[in-house]
Design a protein around this motif. Structure first.
Motif, PDB file in Angstrom:
ATOM      1  N   PRO A 116      45.095 -64.181  53.793  1.00  0.00           N
ATOM      2  CA  PRO A 116      45.551 -64.816  52.569  1.00  0.00           C
ATOM      3  C   PRO A 116      44.703 -64.340  51.405  1.00  0.00           C
ATOM      4  O   PRO A 116      43.492 -64.184  51.529  1.00  0.00           O
ATOM      5  N   THR A 117      45.308 -64.114  50.263  1.00  0.00           N
ATOM      6  CA  THR A 117      44.598 -63.463  49.168  1.00  0.00           C
ATOM      7  C   THR A 117      43.760 -64.426  48.356  1.00  0.00           C
ATOM      8  O   THR A 117      42.821 -63.997  47.696  1.00  0.00           O
ATOM      9  N   LEU A 118      44.079 -65.746  48.391  1.00  0.00           N
ATOM     10  CA  LEU A 118      43.368 -66.691  47.537  1.00  0.00           C
ATOM     11  C   LEU A 118      43.379 -66.125  46.121  1.00  0.00           C
ATOM     12  O   LEU A 118      44.428 -65.873  45.568  1.00  0.00           O
ATOM     13  N   ARG A 119      42.222 -65.927  45.507  1.00  0.00           N
ATOM     14  CA  ARG A 119      42.173 -65.218  44.227  1.00  0.00           C
ATOM     15  C   ARG A 119      41.484 -63.887  44.510  1.00  0.00           C
ATOM     16  O   ARG A 119      40.316 -63.825  44.834  1.00  0.00           O
ATOM     17  N   ILE A 120      42.216 -62.794  44.351  1.00  0.00           N
ATOM     18  CA  ILE A 120      41.743 -61.480  44.771  1.00  0.00           C
ATOM     19  C   ILE A 120      41.352 -60.640  43.551  1.00  0.00           C
ATOM     20  O   ILE A 120      42.017 -60.656  42.522  1.00  0.00           O
ATOM     21  N   GLU A 121      40.265 -59.909  43.695  1.00  0.00           N
ATOM     22  CA  GLU A 121      39.855 -58.951  42.674  1.00  0.00           C
ATOM     23  C   GLU A 121      39.694 -57.582  43.312  1.00  0.00           C
ATOM     24  O   GLU A 121      39.234 -57.454  44.434  1.00  0.00           O
ATOM     25  N   LYS A 122      40.073 -56.557  42.600  1.00  0.00           N
ATOM     26  CA  LYS A 122      39.835 -55.179  43.015  1.00  0.00           C
ATOM     27  C   LYS A 122      38.757 -54.581  42.111  1.00  0.00           C
ATOM     28  O   LYS A 122      38.533 -55.032  40.990  1.00  0.00           O
ATOM     29  N   LEU A 168      35.376 -59.117  56.536  1.00  0.00           N
ATOM     30  CA  LEU A 168      36.238 -58.091  57.132  1.00  0.00           C
ATOM     31  C   LEU A 168      37.368 -57.689  56.185  1.00  0.00           C
ATOM     32  O   LEU A 168      37.680 -56.500  56.048  1.00  0.00           O
ATOM     33  N   GLU A 169      37.980 -58.670  55.503  1.00  0.00           N
ATOM     34  CA  GLU A 169      39.078 -58.320  54.603  1.00  0.00           C
ATOM     35  C   GLU A 169      38.602 -57.473  53.430  1.00  0.00           C
ATOM     36  O   GLU A 169      39.360 -56.680  52.869  1.00  0.00           O
ATOM     37  N   SER A 170      37.329 -57.622  53.047  1.00  0.00           N
ATOM     38  CA  SER A 170      36.767 -56.800  51.970  1.00  0.00           C
ATOM     39  C   SER A 170      36.531 -55.375  52.454  1.00  0.00           C
ATOM     40  O   SER A 170      36.785 -54.408  51.732  1.00  0.00           O
ATOM     41  N   LEU A 171      36.051 -55.242  53.691  1.00  0.00           N
ATOM     42  CA  LEU A 171      35.814 -53.909  54.256  1.00  0.00           C
ATOM     43  C   LEU A 171      37.112 -53.151  54.482  1.00  0.00           C
ATOM     44  O   LEU A 171      37.220 -51.963  54.173  1.00  0.00           O
ATOM     45  N   VAL A 172      38.112 -53.854  55.017  1.00  0.00           N
ATOM     46  CA  VAL A 172      39.349 -53.187  55.422  1.00  0.00           C
ATOM     47  C   VAL A 172      40.308 -53.003  54.250  1.00  0.00           C
ATOM     48  O   VAL A 172      40.878 -51.921  54.063  1.00  0.00           O
ATOM     49  N   ASN A 173      40.492 -54.053  53.451  1.00  0.00           N
ATOM     50  CA  ASN A 173      41.507 -54.027  52.396  1.00  0.00           C
ATOM     51  C   ASN A 173      40.937 -54.035  50.979  1.00  0.00           C
ATOM     52  O   ASN A 173      41.697 -54.084  50.016  1.00  0.00           O
ATOM     53  N   ASN A 174      39.596 -54.014  50.862  1.00  0.00           N
ATOM     54  CA  ASN A 174      38.948 -54.064  49.543  1.00  0.00           C
ATOM     55  C   ASN A 174      39.373 -55.300  48.755  1.00  0.00           C
ATOM     56  O   ASN A 174      39.540 -55.262  47.547  1.00  0.00           O
ATOM     57  N   GLU A 175      39.551 -56.421  49.476  1.00  0.00           N
ATOM     58  CA  GLU A 175      39.947 -57.678  48.850  1.00  0.00           C
ATOM     59  C   GLU A 175      38.748 -58.620  48.791  1.00  0.00           C
ATOM     60  O   GLU A 175      38.044 -58.803  49.787  1.00  0.00           O
ATOM     61  N   PHE A 176      38.541 -59.213  47.618  1.00  0.00           N
ATOM     62  CA  PHE A 176      37.415 -60.117  47.409  1.00  0.00           C
ATOM     63  C   PHE A 176      37.935 -61.444  46.872  1.00  0.00           C
ATOM     64  O   PHE A 176      38.855 -61.479  46.053  1.00  0.00           O
TER      65      PHE A 176
END
Length: 530
Positions: A222-228, A434-442
């Motif tokens: 789930p993205t919640l609030r995502i920043e790239k 893990l989601e930051s490593l794999v999908n660059n999602e923060f």
């Protein structure tokens, strides 16, 4: 997710763990307990609540007396609020154990607290409710269930309606102010006694999470609030324009000692002369660059320094001024904290530990963690994602006050903490979810993951996490369920807090406000035993 806290291990009762009165989140209705016996052990189970008007007597999915299973098993205890009134309910679960039918009885008392809230619609009264005394004690033989299925479904419906209404109101307000936000309004039925999750313990160097909810690899998040990461798209001119309103003259700044130095960056202890009264001055940190710094490095320093700008909290340290005059090296100024960088401070404590074992106490370390969690809770409420929370990006003073800073120059000053995974960008791989490593999602949830690692840094006095793991293997390592091992002398309760931050599913990680509350209670308990 299951949160594991060992009360009996290797036939030894952990009275220290039993002494805690653990807080259960209001949305948590079930607790799961894992148990087994090596030989024949008979048990009797009973419950007690101090306010039966606010909570029905807890119900278990096992018989109230019998024999402890010989294989590892899980039983569930249901905690259902009545909805009649608001109350902080204290629950006592008593487990009497008898070995081989002897007269020697071991009594285990498990204490819990839960906030119960009054329902928003007229309550459905039970004819027998008025006959209850002010204190309900469970009779293991004659007791009957008191929870009404009908009331339960009504309460669920009311909660869903309220949540839906709140979600609509918040969405309208945010759209009106042109703020982009995605709301996460799900309420999950957690089986954790603290709303926290922990992987099952093993005797290997690293721990593997084998709990039912995260044994299967998660492929989407789930993205919640995502920043790239879009720092590279900012030019030096644009970076300077963003800080022009806090720019000051170079003449007001005096550089003193070099506190930290990297390949292209430096941090000085500096003096800032007051503009209105030149006779007054104050101490500051001054971040700047060397002559060989590239334009990209200067741009990143200015841009990353603005991460906390304009935010006001006792546990945050945003920039106050910059110097961007032509012909001068750009400088960024922050309020001075006389013990400096937290990671370097922790490592210094480790060095002197042999000569001065009382230099820093476990209670001090937990207090530092609470302050960091408070600062991050504020950021989460303001929808600010830090992306690089770690001990290296915190500072401390001689009163042990901790403040979170930005990560400007951190890649240069702590190069061993950052790694490039083949895309020309240095990342704090060992602190990343893990989601930051794999999908660059923060998101705030990925900041919670980093907080768990930061807490591990505190308890190890600045050691490097996952030091034996190849950075290129970190994603696969985490996906397989492995985590860093429990630090030496770290209490089980505190490691449970860390481990819950490392749930694969971001929605199953605790919120920072929950972490503040949990750590505060643990800190108070530590103080009671000092």
């Amino acid at each position: 997710l299951d949160a594991e806290l060992s009360y009996v291990r290797n036939d030894v009762v952990n009275h220290y763990a039993l002494s805690f009165n653990l807080l259960i989140p209001s949305e948590t209705n079930n607790l799961h307990f894992t148990w087994h016996a090596k030989s024949k052990v008979e048990y009797k189970l009973g419950f007690q609540v101090h306010d039966p008007m606010a909570m029905a007597l807890p119900q278990a999915n096992i018989s109230l007396q019998g024999e402890v299973p010989r294989t590892l098993s899980v039983f569930r205890v249901e905690l259902s609020c009545t909805g009649r009134l608001d109350s902080d309910v204290t629950i006592l679960m008593q487990l009497n154990l008898t070995i081989n039918s002897s007269k020697n009885i071991t009594v285990l008392n498990f204490k819990r607290r839960k906030m119960c809230y009054k329902k928003l619609e007229p309550e459905v009264k039970s004819p027998t409710a008025d006959k209850n005394s002010s204190k309900a004690i469970f009779d293991p033989v004659n007791a009957a269930p008191t929870t009404s299925t009908r009331v339960f479904y009504i309460s669920v419906g009311v909660c869903c309606a309220v949540i839906f209404l709140v979600a609509i109101i918040l969405a309208v307000l945010h759209l009106h102010s042109m703020k982009r936000i995605e709301l996460d309004d799900s309420i999950s039925d957690s089986s954790s006694s603290q709303g926290l999750s922990q992987p099952s313990t093993q005797t290997t160097q690293y721990l593997r999470a084998d709990t039912p909810n995260n044994a299967t690899p998660v492929t989407s998040y789930p993205t919640l609030r995502i920043e790239k990461n879009d720092l590279k798209s900012v030019t030096l001119m644009e970076a300077k324009a963003k800080v022009k309103d806090i720019a000051i003259s170079r003449e007001r700044i005096t550089l003193k000692d070099v506190l930290q130095e990297g390949t292209f960056g430096r941090i000085f202890h500096g003096i800032l002369i007051e503009e209105k009264d030149p006779s007054k001055e104050k101490q500051v940190f001054v971040k700047t660059v060397k002559d060989q710094a590239s334009e990209v490095q200067v741009t990143m320093m200015l841009t990353e320094s603005c991460k906390l700008r304009g935010l006001h909290h006792r546990n945050l340290l945003p920039i106050t001024h910059v110097c961007i005059e032509e012909g001068e090296k750009p400088m960024v100024l922050l309020p001075y904290m006389n013990w400096g960088n937290l990671k370097l401070f922790l490592r210094q404590c480790k060095l002197v530990e042999a000569n001065n074992p009382q230099a820093i106490s476990q209670q001090d370390l937990v207090h530092m963690a609470i302050q960091i969690a408070c600062g991050m809770s504020y950021l989460a409420r303001r929808e600010v994602i830090h992306r690089d929370l770690a001990a290296r990006n915190c500072v401390i003073d001689d009163a042990l006050q901790v403040k979170i800073t930005d990560n400007a120059l951190s890649r240069d000053l702590f190069p061993m903490d950052y790694h490039c995974l083949g895309d020309n960008e240095n990342r704090p791989v060992r602190w990343m979810a893990l989601e930051s490593l794999v999908n660059n999602e923060f998101s705030s949830a990925s900041d919670v993951w980093a907080f768990g690692v930061t807490l591990w840094e505190l308890m190890t006095l600045g050691q490097t996490p996952y030091v034996d793991i190849d950075p290129f293997e970190m994603a696969a390592y985490l996906k397989d369920g492995y985590r860093i091992a429990q630090p030496i002398n770290c209490p089980d309760e505190l490691f449970a807090v860390m481990a819950c931050c490392w749930a694969l599913d971001p929605e199953e990680r605790p919120k920072f406000q929950q972490l503040v509350q949990c750590l505060t209670e643990f800190h108070a308990a530590l103080g009671a035993y000092v």
